[in-house]
Design a protein around this motif. Structure first.
Motif, short mmCIF file in Angstrom:
data_model
loop_
_atom_site.label_atom_id
_atom_site.label_comp_id
_atom_site.label_asym_id
_atom_site.label_seq_id
_atom_site.Cartn_x
_atom_site.Cartn_y
_atom_site.Cartn_z
N GLN A 77 -6.55 14.13 -3.05
CA GLN A 77 -5.58 14.76 -2.14
C GLN A 77 -6.25 15.12 -0.83
N GLU A 78 -7.50 15.58 -0.94
CA GLU A 78 -8.17 16.05 0.26
C GLU A 78 -8.69 14.93 1.12
N THR A 79 -9.17 13.87 0.50
CA THR A 79 -9.93 12.93 1.31
C THR A 79 -9.34 11.53 1.42
N LEU A 80 -8.58 11.13 0.47
CA LEU A 80 -8.33 9.71 0.42
C LEU A 80 -6.90 9.27 0.77
N THR A 81 -6.09 10.16 1.21
CA THR A 81 -4.72 9.74 1.48
C THR A 81 -4.30 10.08 2.89
N MET A 82 -3.27 9.43 3.33
CA MET A 82 -2.76 9.67 4.67
C MET A 82 -1.47 10.47 4.57
N ASN A 190 2.75 -7.85 12.38
CA ASN A 190 2.19 -7.80 11.03
C ASN A 190 3.23 -7.37 9.99
N ILE A 191 2.81 -7.49 8.74
CA ILE A 191 3.62 -6.97 7.64
C ILE A 191 2.92 -5.71 7.13
N TYR A 192 3.67 -4.62 6.96
CA TYR A 192 3.07 -3.39 6.46
C TYR A 192 3.69 -3.02 5.13
N LEU A 193 2.83 -2.80 4.17
CA LEU A 193 3.30 -2.39 2.85
C LEU A 193 3.09 -0.89 2.74
N ILE A 194 4.19 -0.14 2.64
CA ILE A 194 4.05 1.32 2.62
C ILE A 194 4.69 1.91 1.36
N GLY A 195 4.25 3.09 1.01
CA GLY A 195 4.83 3.75 -0.16
C GLY A 195 4.01 4.95 -0.56
N ASN A 196 4.56 5.73 -1.45
CA ASN A 196 3.82 6.87 -1.96
C ASN A 196 2.63 6.39 -2.79
N THR A 197 1.75 7.31 -3.10
CA THR A 197 0.60 6.94 -3.93
C THR A 197 1.07 6.51 -5.32
N ILE A 231 -8.59 3.54 0.35
CA ILE A 231 -9.13 4.51 1.30
C ILE A 231 -8.55 4.32 2.69
N ASN A 232 -8.36 3.08 3.10
CA ASN A 232 -7.95 2.86 4.47
C ASN A 232 -6.98 1.69 4.53
N MET A 233 -6.44 1.44 5.73
CA MET A 233 -5.57 0.27 5.87
C MET A 233 -6.39 -0.98 5.54
N LEU A 234 -5.84 -1.80 4.71
CA LEU A 234 -6.57 -2.99 4.30
C LEU A 234 -5.76 -4.20 4.75
N GLY A 235 -6.27 -4.92 5.73
CA GLY A 235 -5.51 -6.03 6.30
C GLY A 235 -5.97 -7.35 5.73
N LEU A 236 -5.03 -8.12 5.21
CA LEU A 236 -5.37 -9.45 4.75
C LEU A 236 -4.88 -10.43 5.81
N PRO A 237 -5.81 -11.16 6.46
CA PRO A 237 -5.34 -12.13 7.45
C PRO A 237 -4.46 -13.15 6.76
N LEU A 238 -3.35 -13.47 7.36
CA LEU A 238 -2.42 -14.34 6.64
C LEU A 238 -2.99 -15.74 6.44
N PHE A 267 -1.55 -9.99 10.03
CA PHE A 267 -2.12 -9.43 8.80
C PHE A 267 -1.03 -8.90 7.89
N LEU A 268 -1.35 -8.93 6.63
CA LEU A 268 -0.53 -8.20 5.66
C LEU A 268 -1.34 -6.95 5.32
N PHE A 269 -0.81 -5.78 5.66
CA PHE A 269 -1.57 -4.55 5.50
C PHE A 269 -1.17 -3.79 4.24
N ASP A 270 -2.17 -3.51 3.40
CA ASP A 270 -2.00 -2.54 2.31
C ASP A 270 -2.38 -1.20 2.92
N THR A 271 -1.59 -0.19 2.71
CA THR A 271 -1.87 1.10 3.35
C THR A 271 -2.15 2.17 2.30
N PRO A 272 -2.93 3.19 2.66
CA PRO A 272 -3.15 4.27 1.70
C PRO A 272 -1.83 4.96 1.41
N GLY A 273 -1.68 5.45 0.22
CA GLY A 273 -0.39 6.04 -0.15
C GLY A 273 -0.07 7.30 0.62
#
Ligand code: GDP
Length: 443
Positions: A77-82, A190-197, A231-238, A267-273
């Protein structure tokens, strides 16, 4: 890694199979996995379901003293999420595709509230309801979509381009999803994949990789039942979704008919929850989270529920049938054990806090008395929930048959069978009064 492997290798074969059913089911799979290189943190997540912090560079994969294992649920909760503010940058974007993912067994708990305001109108938003493999068999896809749409609308998400049901883990309907994305015209970002943890963002990225990339398993991102591990935005180059097997995800995801190789710079971005404090796993440690995460499709249990009775739902939830004339039907959908007792005995039950006894079946919480003392008290979250004769319940002019009470991330109870002209009254309990939702289910 070597030390851990050596120790595991010394274990009897049947224990290994129990601990790691996938990795140890066949030696060839095990060998394939060994060829992959993990950072220490991901290795621990994948093989030991443990979240560790590390201050060394990500390439350090040997067990090092700078790493410390933590079973504290507050760590992530403290360190790894946005927080939601990160979504604001999407507001400035035009023509990005947003993939909003929710966990179908934690809905609406896993939906980011007021998404329409957060991400702006210019970006087509596809709602992906993940983990459908956990739903009881023979669900009605169309009914679920209508139901999702209604609830999303009530929670500030009206601007939905399309709704997709899928299972990232089982690769179910992934191709259909990509085909649908390909039909969206006039986009160039880009494509952004978002959602709760914990809704399955990383698993979905992996599913894309498995489906469209030759040797895709080599590139898989680490997904875990422990929330907040990206931990961070993770971009996969298409362009890594190459032309292998003639299936080009660029062609599928970016059906834009331009030949200037734009796809390579996208990029297709996986985002922190996004943290949703109402999700009940905030209160749980790693072992307990594992306990509440169902591994296969949930098998519902129906009870005849009499007035004056209380249904205990693991150590995390409770529903009291406080007032009513007749027995009703209550169906429990959860991987956790449930138990019916009288309301008075239920009070005693929680007061005695006997959860630390090993053979106690209403878990979680689990662990030492100290751990249990820190566990938040189960208190009333909703008082006097009235369910009027089911025949009279309506949702947006649609008649509904049942009413669900959901404990976010843990499961839900469906209340049905209230007779015409009668009213049944319930109290709903949860840790610290958090994480409970009531939802209607269409007929
Ligand atoms: P993230 O935090 O949103 O990136 O979620 P992860 O991808 O790490 O997944 C969280 C947990 O949900 C992991 O234990 C996954 O194995 C599990 N999970 C993800 N997708 C599915 C799915 O489609 N079905 C099932 N049964 N579990 C899933």
């Amino acid at each position: 890694k070597q030390e851990i492997d050596d120790a595991i290798n010394k274990l009897p074969e049947d224990i290994k199979r129990l601990m790691y059913p996938f990795e140890y089911s066949s030696t060839s799979t095990r060998k394939k996995n060994e060829e992959r290189i993990f950072c220490q943190r991901c290795y621990n997540l994948k093989y030991h379901n443990k979240l560790t912090t590390t201050t060394t560079s990500p390439s350090s994969s040997s067990s090092s003293s700078s790493s410390s294992s933590s079973s504290s649920s507050s760590l992530w909760q403290e360190t790894l999420t946005m927080d939601k503010s990160f979504l604001n940058f999407l507001q400035k974007k035009k023509n990005s595709i947003i993939l909003t993912i929710i966990d179908i067994i934690d809905f609406p708990g896993s939906l980011i509230k007021n998404l329409d305001n957060l991400i702006g109108k210019n970006n087509p938003n596809i709602l992906i309801a993940n983990k459908i493999d956990l739903l009881p068999k023979n669900f009605d896809e169309n009914m679920i979509k209508i139901w999702l749409k209604n609830h999303c609308s009530e929670n500030g998400l009206k601007n939905i381009h399309d709704i997709f049901l899928c299972s990232a883990k089982k690769n179910w309907l992934i191709k259909d999803l990509c085909n649908e994305i390909s039909k969206i015209k006039n986009y160039n970002d880009n494509i952004y994949l978002i959602g709760n943890t914990n809704v399955g963002k990383s698993e979905l990225i992996n599913s894309f990789l498995r489906t469209y990339v030759h040797n895709g398993r080599k590139y898989e991102v680490t997904s875990s039942h422990i929330p907040g591990t990206t931990i961070n935005m993770l971009g996969l180059p298409l362009n890594i979704f190459g032309d292998t097997f003639g299936k080009n995800i660029r062609g599928i995801l970016f059906n834009n008919n331009n030949n200037n190789n734009q796809g390579d710079r996208r990029f297709l971005f996986d985002t922190p929850g996004i943290v949703n404090e109402n999700q009940l796993f905030h209160f749980l440690d790693q072992e307990e989270i594992k306990m509440i995460t169902p591994q296969r499709n949930i098998r519902p249990f129906t009870y005849i529920f009499k007035p004056g009775k209380s249904l205990l739902f693991g150590g995390l939830g409770r529903i009291d049938y406080k007032m009513g004339k007749n027995p009703i039907r209550i169906t429990v959908f959860s991987g956790l054990e449930s138990h019916i007792t009288s309301i008075e005995k239920a009070d005693e039950f929680y007061k005695q806090l006997s959860f630390y006894e090993e053979d106690h079946f209403l878990k979680p919480p689990i662990g030492s008395i100290e751990r249990l003392k820190k566990f938040p008290e189960i208190i009333k979250s909703i008082k006097n929930l009235k369910v009027v004769s089911n025949e009279k319940l309506y949702m947006n002019t649609k008649k509904i048959s049942i009413l669900d009470v959901v404990w976010s991330g843990v499961g839900w109870c469906s209340i049905g069978g209230v007779k015409i002209g009668e009213t049944a009254i319930f109290d709903i309990w949860s840790p610290d009064g958090k994480g409970v939702y009531v939802r209607n289910v269409p007929l």
